[in-house]
Write an enzyme that holds these catalytic residues in place. Structure first.
Site, mmCIF file in Angstrom:
data_model
loop_
_atom_site.group_PDB
_atom_site.id
_atom_site.type_symbol
_atom_site.label_atom_id
_atom_site.label_comp_id
_atom_site.label_asym_id
_atom_site.label_seq_id
_atom_site.Cartn_x
_atom_site.Cartn_y
_atom_site.Cartn_z
ATOM 1 N N ASP A 101 0.865 -1.183 0.000
ATOM 2 C CA ASP A 101 0.000 0.000 0.000
ATOM 3 C C ASP A 101 0.901 1.233 0.000
ATOM 4 O O ASP A 101 1.758 1.375 0.871
ATOM 5 C CB ASP A 101 -0.848 -0.059 1.283
ATOM 6 C CG ASP A 101 -1.931 0.998 1.296
ATOM 7 O OD1 ASP A 101 -2.095 1.682 0.263
ATOM 8 O OD2 ASP A 101 -2.594 1.134 2.335
ATOM 9 N N ASP A 117 -3.105 2.354 -5.926
ATOM 10 C CA ASP A 117 -1.917 2.355 -5.070
ATOM 11 C C ASP A 117 -1.843 1.169 -4.126
ATOM 12 O O ASP A 117 -1.091 1.181 -3.170
ATOM 13 C CB ASP A 117 -1.882 3.650 -4.257
ATOM 14 C CG ASP A 117 -3.004 3.718 -3.247
ATOM 15 O OD1 ASP A 117 -4.117 3.289 -3.582
ATOM 16 O OD2 ASP A 117 -2.769 4.188 -2.131
ATOM 17 N N GLU A 118 -2.621 0.143 -4.368
ATOM 18 C CA GLU A 118 -2.732 -0.923 -3.395
ATOM 19 C C GLU A 118 -2.891 -2.247 -4.134
ATOM 20 O O GLU A 118 -3.623 -2.299 -5.125
ATOM 21 C CB GLU A 118 -4.036 -0.683 -2.643
ATOM 22 C CG GLU A 118 -4.045 -0.868 -1.205
ATOM 23 C CD GLU A 118 -5.465 -0.738 -0.682
ATOM 24 O OE1 GLU A 118 -5.825 -1.618 0.077
ATOM 25 O OE2 GLU A 118 -6.208 0.209 -1.035
#
Lengths: 373, 356
Positions: free
Chosen positions: B10, B104-105
């Site tokens: 993350d 983003d993860e």
């Protein structure tokens, strides 16, 4: 322009063809019925560009002319009248329409009928004559198995395969398949086409009540169905129909014969307890016993039933989507059905044990849902 | 299920960090991406801003109250997508079992990885270093034997964090965990659980499976399992989308139906474009409306068939008819399509197909 017509006859005719109308049209004039009068004969057209229906009635009229009349308004009005003569008076300068009934007058705005899209003429058609009830039966037996996948448009219609001595109707959504063959229908030469779902659905509703013969004319791109004073022309689905014969397994050592109604009712009950996404029911055959079960692990629901059956072959277990089985079994009429199978990951072949009609041959195919055990 | 090695990676304060990287003047300052002083919501807040209590998804006006020196920045999605692509390339070097959750993860299953690295910790360290070298940004990594625990681990000591939850630690860890931290427990469920006396993992664990299923339906079984550290969900590289939406918050509250129609039309256009990009609409459409006082209502309709572009606009307007009190002022409108074609789902659930 002026004409007089019976409200009941007009309503019946409009309802006959009104199914073609789409609720959201890109072309506003397609929300209208096109009225064309020629020598005392009124022909009414409804179209969604893909499918067009035309029907005719004789009326009292002195002059010829065309006008497009808003369909919904007209239908809603006609539904409220007991049968009586209606007088339509049309001002061709502004397309204003006045309808006079026994009760009063109603005014609405029509549109220029010459702007209504023209239906292309069917060039160099081939022809089939069929009994309306037979054709309607063929549609009923196949339509339910068509697919909805926009990426495979050919499977969203019914495939007509025409031969010198029979016609075969095929529908599939890649999970289930119906092949319905009639030995009492034929064409003068081999040909095939795919008819879309919408005109078939319309025909299904209409043909059952026609009780006469239907002429089917077709070429590479269009088909036309003519019955009585009505005709329907539709564009065919373009593309190659999958080679359905190749997926019908030929080696099926395991054969289950069971009462159709008993099986259908059992699956209906058991499926209530099945997983809501897969609708999976499990058939387990051992000796002369058929064990039908379903479970939904998420809710700890489960159901088990037993039926006596005739079974030849090795003991086996196979999972099916219960919705498919219910649809298929409901579409057969025989007392007993046979399910021929080979393995739990191969298609099962469902056929009726007795023929309802000597001229028909029906075969249904269904792919299993894998059991996870 | 054999012992798996799952990573959850993350990025730290993703949008805000990208902005700080590209504009050094912002380094060390409280910034919020998205919205402005008056309207909108914070899409991401820098760690400097988080100290003041600014959080993502918080109304900008509230964020501004909490931190008056907060700098609002317009989001640059192109820049974020670019970085997202870079980090995904790093993941793909190690395994094809990458399940992105957002830009983003992502979850990674590194039980077997392309370099035959034995310890997942080493994979995570390498990935963090590569991301730092390639993008100049930091990421937090969580390592465990399932998705649920990996995600909790990555959140444990952010930013630039790194945490492993081993099977022997899991029980103790979960028992202490506040239920709000459980993946899948939102505000509403959390409140419901509080009413049942469930505040931490250990409280949840005392409930029977039957109780949980009765209270929370299908999710009950999931809660029952995860609190015991059981989460067999696979890392799925082709996750199927369940819904797709578009929404807008307005500078000034909308008060007339005419404005609503215009704005719904333009949101529908955005949604239609997204549907084109993602490859399909669903059968249902939901209209979401948030009033000036933040009260939110939704109205949905499900059709027999997949929604066409024209259907989306038509149904959206039909749904608008069901929205009361427009004159009270509306700050946000959203449209969402869900209920994707069953046929496609069947394929994933064991339904076999003919080989045409």
């Amino acid at each position: 322009m002026k004409f007089i017509v019976s409200s009941e006859i007009l309503l019946k005719k409009l309802q006959l063809i009104g199914g073609v109308l789409n609720s959201n049209n890109t072309l506003p004039i397609l929300d209208d019925f096109l009225f064309q009068i020629k020598k005392g004969e009124l022909s009414i057209t409804a179209s969604d560009l893909e499918t067009t229906m035309v029907t005719k009635i004789s009326i009292e009229a002195k002059e010829d002319g065309v006008i497009a009349i808003p369909a919904k308004l007209l239908l809603d009005t006609l539904k409220t009248f007991p049968d009586q003569p209606l007088t339509f008076t049309i001002d061709m300068n502004n397309f204003g329409i006045e309808i006079s009934s026994d009760y009063g007058k109603y005014k609405l705005n029509g549109h220029d009928g010459t702007e209504f899209p023209k239906t292309p003429k069917l060039e160099k058609p081939s022809k089939i004559d069929a009994d309306a009830s037979i054709l309607s039966n063929a549609i009923n037996k196949t339509l339910f198995a068509t697919g909805n996948d926009e990426l495979r448009p050919v499977m969203s219609g019914v495939f007509f395969e025409i031969n010198n001595d029979n016609i075969t109707f095929v529908a599939t959504d890649a999970h289930k398949l119906v092949k319905y063959k009639r030995a009492d229908l034929k064409g003068d030469k081999g040909a095939s086409f795919i008819l879309p779902k919408k005109p078939l659905t319309l025909l299904k509703g209409i043909l059952g009540n026609v009780g006469e013969s239907v002429t089917v004319e077709y070429n590479e791109t269009n088909a036309m169905f003519v019955f009585g004073s009505t005709k329907m022309q539709c564009r065919l689905i373009d593309g190659k129909y999958p080679n359905y014969n190749a997926v019908i397994p030929t080696e099926n050592p395991n054969s289950l014969t069971v009462g159709r109604n008993g099986l259908l009712n059992s699956i209906k009950r058991v499926s209530i307890f099945s997983n809501k996404t897969t609708h999976q029911v499990r058939l387990k055959m051992t000796g002369s016993e058929l064990h039908i079960s379903a479970e939904d692990l998420d809710f700890a629901n489960e159901a088990n039933e037993r039926l006596t059956c005739q079974y030849e072959g090795e003991d086996m277990e196979i999972g099916f989507n219960s919705r498919f089985l219910i649809e298929m079994l409901s579409n057969l009429e025989s007392d007993d059905v046979n399910i021929a199978m080979s393995a739990s990951n191969r298609a099962g072949i469902l056929t009726p044990c007795e023929k309802n009609d000597e001229a028909e041959e029906v075969l249904m195919l269904v792919m299993p849902v894998m059991l996870n055990n | 299920m054999p012992n798996r090695k799952i990573l959850h990676i993350d990025m730290d304060a993703f949008y805000a960090s990208v902005e700080q990287r590209d504009n050094p003047e912002l380094i060390g300052k409280p910034i919020a991406v998205g919205g402005n002083r008056e309207r909108g919501v914070v899409a991401a807040a820098s760690y400097e801003a988080r100290k003041y209590g600014v959080k993502s998804a918080m109304a900008s006006s509230l964020a501004y109250q909490k931190c008056p020196q907060l700098i609002f920045i317009k989001p640059r999605f192109e820049a974020y997508k670019e970085v997202s692509k870079q980090i995904r390339e790093v993941f793909e070097e190690y395994t094809h079992l990458v399940e992105p959750l957002s830009l983003d993860e992502a979850y990674l299953d590194v039980t077997e990885n392309n370099f035959d690295i034995e310890f997942a910790m080493d994979v995570a360290t390498e990935i963090k270093e590569k991301i730092k070298a390639k993008t100049g940004l930091t990421a937090s990594a969580g390592i465990s034997y399932n998705k649920f625990l990996a995600k909790i681990a990555s959140d444990y000591n952010k930013p630039d964090g790194f945490y492993v939850i081993t099977p022997s630690m899991a029980e103790d860890f979960i028992e202490k965990l506040p239920i709000e931290k459980f993946f899948g427990v939102g505000k509403v469920t959390a409140k419901k659980m509080h009413l049942k006396g469930i505040f931490r993992g250990k409280d949840l664990k005392k409930k029977t499976e039957l109780q949980l299923t009765r209270w929370f339906g299908k999710s009950g079984k999931y809660y029952y399992n995860i609190v015991r550290g059981i989460d067999n969900r696979l890392v799925n590289p082709n996750r199927i989308r369940k819904s797709l939406g578009a929404e807008r918050t307005y500078e000034k509250d909308i008060t007339t139906k005419e404005e609503m129609i215009l704005n719904i039309d333009s949101i529908a256009d955005i949604l239609i474009k997204r549907i084109k990009n993602s490859g399909g609409a669903g059968k249902s459409l939901t209209l979401k409306v948030k009033y000036g006082d933040f009260k939110q209502i939704t109205r949905s309709k499900t059709l027999q068939e997949i929604l066409s572009d024209a259907d989306i606009k038509k149904v959206a307007i039909q749904l608008l008819e069901l929205i009361p009190n427009i004159e009270k002022g509306i700050r946000l409108i959203g449209l969402q399509t869900a209920n994707f074609e069953q046929e496609n789902n069947d394929t994933f659930l064991g339904q076999l197909q003919f080989e045409f």
